[in-house]
Design an enzyme around this catalytic site. Structure first.
Site, PDB file in Angstrom:
ATOM      1  N   SER B   8       0.913  -1.135  -0.147  1.00  0.00           N
ATOM      2  CA  SER B   8      -0.027  -0.132  -0.002  1.00  0.00           C
ATOM      3  C   SER B   8       0.792   1.254  -0.195  1.00  0.00           C
ATOM      4  O   SER B   8       2.032   1.104   0.188  1.00  0.00           O
ATOM      5  CB  SER B   8      -0.889  -0.080   1.203  1.00  0.00           C
ATOM      6  N   HIS B   9       0.316   2.346  -0.435  1.00  0.00           N
ATOM      7  CA  HIS B   9       1.021   3.614  -0.238  1.00  0.00           C
ATOM      8  C   HIS B   9       1.226   3.957   1.055  1.00  0.00           C
ATOM      9  O   HIS B   9       2.151   4.914   1.397  1.00  0.00           O
ATOM     10  CB  HIS B   9       0.250   4.653  -1.002  1.00  0.00           C
TER      11      HIS B   9
END
Lengths: 221, 136
Positions: B8-9
């Site tokens: 994920s970011h």
């Protein structure tokens, strides 16, 4: 025949690219704020600071062009954080494959490196020309470089052609609608804004023209 | 059993999804979260780091395979870059899923815990895309 382009010139290219991006951070942020998430400037700045740090340490970047490019690619993919990291990383990783163990290349070899780098970016980003991405600056530059090599121009003249093609490609992105990345969510509203990725890619070519086209300057610095 | 990697970011999302998916299975499944990047001041920022994805794949490596679930944008590019940096024989046993991150990870953890193959786990996780949450 033009003289070979040396490892010192490649190091100078990357250093100039890093400087140029950092000088233009505000512009990159502004362009990305219009159509993206306004992080391209900060992301590139973070990556380029690390690139400059790496360039200070010759042992970290290797004694040949392939090792230098691989080191820069790994730096970018681990520090940029946004899509530009893997995309510029792909450019340098692919270009590195042609020049392992080499510390000088001909202009023909340089054009082949650029072609490999472009293919790396295309494969990673799955973007074509006219999709308002880095490709719109890179691909015309590579094509202009190849055409100039075929005409027998010297490095300075050939890279100037590439630079002008990259500039036109970058400016042309303002007329395009984005179909890749965050800007594609805007649809037609992305038209009228120059693409930040194409702008960074233009700096890559601009710094290449300055460092790789002019041996004397590179040797002096 | 296959391993799962969550990219994920955001670091907290990656960790949170791992925790949520991990709670769903009776048999523990190898799962690792990779999210965000650390800047020069040691601060966590939003972003993805392909070398961190590569390290996670190597540390969770299972011969049965590794399924990589991603959020969006550069998470996909970083996962692809990590695969490019892996040796061929490992790359062939890795798959980047089209599944939605949270729901996909929960289903993938369950399926993986039952010992299903990489392809079957991915198929089940991707099928979640078509599930309605609310019936109207």
């Amino acid at each position: 025949m033009s003289q070979d382009i040396t490892l010192a010139q490649f190091r100078r290219w990357l250093s100039l690219f890093a400087e140029q991006v950092q000088e233009q951070v505000d512009l990159l942020t502004e362009l990305d704020a219009a159509i993206g998430d306004a992080d391209h400037g900060a992301n590139m700045q973070r990556g380029m600071r690390k690139v400059q740090e790496r360039l200070q340490d010759p042992t970290a970047t290797g004694g040949d062009i392939g090792s230098l490019f691989r080191s820069i690619a790994m730096t970018l993919i681990s520090t940029v954080g946004g899509a530009a990291g893997p995309l510029f990383g792909a450019f340098f990783l692919r270009a590195a494959k042609d020049v392992d163990g080499t510390d000088a290349v001909s202009l023909e070899q340089l054009a082949a490196m650029f072609r490999s780098g472009l293919e790396g970016v295309q494969q990673r980003g799955k973007a074509q020309i006219e999709e308002k991405t880095m490709i719109d600056a890179l691909q015309p530059a590579v094509e202009a470089l190849e055409a100039a090599v075929a005409e027998g121009l010297d490095a300075a003249a050939a890279l100037d052609r590439a630079l002008e093609a990259a500039r036109r490609g970058m400016l042309h992105t303002a007329e395009l609608q984005a179909s890749k990345g965050r800007a594609s969510y805007l649809g037609p509203r992305s038209i009228g804004h120059q693409d930040p990725g194409a702008t960074s890619a233009f700096y890559l070519i601009q710094s290449a023209a300055a460092a790789l086209g002019r041996q004397a300057q590179a040797e002096e610095s | 059993m296959i391993a799962l990697i969550i990219v994920s970011h955001c670091h907290d999302i990656a960790e949170g999804v791992c925790r949520l998916a991990g709670e769903m299975t009776q048999t523990p499944v190898p799962i690792a979260g990779v999210g965000g990047i650390v800047d020069e001041n040691g601060q966590r920022q939003i972003g993805t780091d392909a070398t961190a994805v590569l390290e996670a794949i190597e540390s969770c490596w299972r011969p049965a395979g590794v399924l990589i679930l991603v959020d969006l944008g550069s998470a996909i590019l970083s996962a692809e870059t990590a695969l490019e940096l892996l040796p061929d024989e490992q790359r062939e046993r890795c798959l980047i899923s089209n599944a939605p991150l949270v729901e996909g990870a929960v289903v993938a953890a369950l399926e993986a815990s039952l010992g299903h193959s990489l392809e079957d786990v991915n198929r089940a996780a991707e099928a979640v895309r078509n599930l309605d949450k609310v019936l109207r």
